[in-house]
Design a protein around this motif. Structure first.
Motif, PDB file in Angstrom:
ATOM      1  N   VAL A   4       4.163   5.049   2.929  1.00 29.15           N
ATOM      2  CA  VAL A   4       2.620   5.304   3.334  1.00 29.15           C
ATOM      3  C   VAL A   4       2.523   4.193   4.346  1.00 29.15           C
ATOM      4  N   VAL A   5       1.514   4.302   5.358  1.00 30.29           N
ATOM      5  CA  VAL A   5       0.825   3.317   6.092  1.00 30.29           C
ATOM      6  C   VAL A   5      -0.100   2.510   5.458  1.00 30.29           C
ATOM      7  N   VAL A   6      -0.022   1.177   5.382  1.00 39.06           N
ATOM      8  CA  VAL A   6      -1.110   0.393   4.821  1.00 39.06           C
ATOM      9  C   VAL A   6      -1.989  -0.210   5.809  1.00 39.06           C
ATOM     10  N   PHE A   7      -3.404  -0.417   5.588  1.00 39.16           N
ATOM     11  CA  PHE A   7      -4.287  -1.051   6.631  1.00 39.16           C
ATOM     12  C   PHE A   7      -5.414  -1.520   5.843  1.00 39.16           C
ATOM     13  N   HIS A   8      -6.311  -2.164   6.479  1.00 42.54           N
ATOM     14  CA  HIS A   8      -7.337  -2.602   5.918  1.00 42.54           C
ATOM     15  C   HIS A   8      -8.806  -2.220   6.485  1.00 42.54           C
ATOM     16  N   SER A   9      -9.555  -2.054   5.431  1.00 43.86           N
ATOM     17  CA  SER A   9     -11.000  -1.643   5.778  1.00 43.86           C
ATOM     18  C   SER A   9     -11.877  -2.350   4.973  1.00 43.86           C
ATOM     19  N   GLY A  10     -12.943  -3.248   5.401  1.00 43.30           N
ATOM     20  CA  GLY A  10     -13.502  -3.985   4.600  1.00 43.30           C
ATOM     21  C   GLY A  10     -12.711  -5.146   4.164  1.00 43.30           C
ATOM     22  N   ARG A  11     -12.686  -5.435   2.972  1.00 45.64           N
ATOM     23  CA  ARG A  11     -11.649  -6.653   2.552  1.00 45.64           C
ATOM     24  C   ARG A  11     -10.545  -5.979   1.626  1.00 45.64           C
ATOM     25  N   GLU A  12     -10.421  -4.763   1.347  1.00 43.98           N
ATOM     26  CA  GLU A  12      -9.440  -4.054   0.694  1.00 43.98           C
ATOM     27  C   GLU A  12      -8.364  -3.361   1.650  1.00 43.98           C
ATOM     28  N   GLU A  13      -7.209  -3.216   0.791  1.00 41.48           N
ATOM     29  CA  GLU A  13      -6.065  -2.486   1.452  1.00 41.48           C
ATOM     30  C   GLU A  13      -6.056  -1.064   0.912  1.00 41.48           C
ATOM     31  N   TYR A  14      -5.751  -0.111   2.116  1.00 41.52           N
ATOM     32  CA  TYR A  14      -5.768   1.306   1.628  1.00 41.52           C
ATOM     33  C   TYR A  14      -4.569   1.784   2.446  1.00 41.52           C
ATOM     34  N   ALA A  15      -4.079   3.012   2.001  1.00 44.97           N
ATOM     35  CA  ALA A  15      -2.779   3.690   2.349  1.00 44.97           C
ATOM     36  C   ALA A  15      -3.052   5.073   2.594  1.00 44.97           C
ATOM     37  N   LEU A  16      -2.191   5.514   3.652  1.00 43.62           N
ATOM     38  CA  LEU A  16      -2.108   7.019   4.035  1.00 43.62           C
ATOM     39  C   LEU A  16      -0.815   7.291   3.899  1.00 43.62           C
ATOM     40  N   PRO A  17      -0.526   8.686   3.615  1.00 40.70           N
ATOM     41  CA  PRO A  17       0.730   9.279   3.542  1.00 40.70           C
ATOM     42  C   PRO A  17       1.548   9.197   5.077  1.00 40.70           C
ATOM     43  N   ILE A  18       2.653   8.538   5.278  1.00 44.69           N
ATOM     44  CA  ILE A  18       3.323   8.394   6.472  1.00 44.69           C
ATOM     45  C   ILE A  18       3.367   9.869   7.152  1.00 44.69           C
ATOM     46  N   GLU A  19       3.425  10.890   6.748  1.00 42.21           N
ATOM     47  CA  GLU A  19       3.634  12.142   7.152  1.00 42.21           C
ATOM     48  C   GLU A  19       2.442  12.674   7.775  1.00 42.21           C
ATOM     49  N   GLN A  20       1.391  12.020   7.634  1.00 40.42           N
ATOM     50  CA  GLN A  20      -0.049  12.509   8.229  1.00 40.42           C
ATOM     51  C   GLN A  20      -0.526  11.871   9.098  1.00 40.42           C
ATOM     52  N   VAL A  21       0.401  10.556   9.338  1.00 45.58           N
ATOM     53  CA  VAL A  21      -0.173   9.688  10.465  1.00 45.58           C
ATOM     54  C   VAL A  21       0.566   9.875  11.812  1.00 45.58           C
ATOM     55  N   VAL A  22       0.015  10.191  12.743  1.00 44.26           N
ATOM     56  CA  VAL A  22       0.413  10.767  14.092  1.00 44.26           C
ATOM     57  C   VAL A  22       0.926   9.250  14.960  1.00 44.26           C
TER      58      VAL A  22
END
Length: 156
Positions: A4-22
């Motif tokens: 997964v690709v990890v990123f921040h939004s607000g004060r939280e950490e979120y992740a998206l499946p790497i295969e959907q990140v261009v």
């Protein structure tokens, strides 16, 4: 093992499946479009592709992030659309061991259907987002998709 690709939004950490990140891009050159939902900052061209820019902070927390520092554009693709999510600190690719993702319990809550689960690691918890469900659940995305498609046709 999933990545997964990890990123921040607000004060939280979120992740998206790497295969959907261009790609992960610098946030620049957004063309504002009037009368779009408040979470849409406008359109931007990435690698000659016109994509809508969605403010994830606005979607998740009802707070615009345009005046924050250190913002990136996380370009994702779904079955129907490429879009850019405005996020903070998108710089980590994480291998998630099997069994580390738990059902969020929040998934039943209709406003957060796009939360796919929680990655539960020793020292942190990261909320996993399903980009397909996120894009489909946003009000006005069909019209935005149609607009982007029309722009693409008129440029060819």
């Amino acid at each position: 093992m999933t990545k997964v690709v990890v990123f921040h939004s607000g004060r939280e950490e979120y992740a998206l499946p790497i295969e959907q990140v261009v790609s992960i891009e610098k946030l620049e050159g957004i063309n504002p479009i009037p009368h779009l939902p408040s979470y849409v900052l406008g359109l931007v061209k990435v690698r000659n592709e016109l994509i809508p820019v969605l403010d994830l902070s606005s979607i998740l927390y009802d707070q615009r992030s345009d005046n924050e520092e250190g913002l990136f554009l996380l370009v994702i693709h779904t079955e129907t659309l490429q879009a850019g999510l405005v996020v903070k600190e998108a710089k980590e690719i994480l291998e998630v061991p099997e069994g580390a993702v738990t059902d969020a319990g929040l998934l039943a809550y209709s406003r957060t259907r796009y939360f796919d689960g929680v990655i539960n690691l020793e020292d942190r918890m990261i909320t996993k987002i399903d980009p397909e469900v996120l894009i489909e659940s946003l009000e006005g995305m069909k019209e935005i998709r149609d607009y982007v498609y029309e722009q693409k046709i008129s440029q060819n």
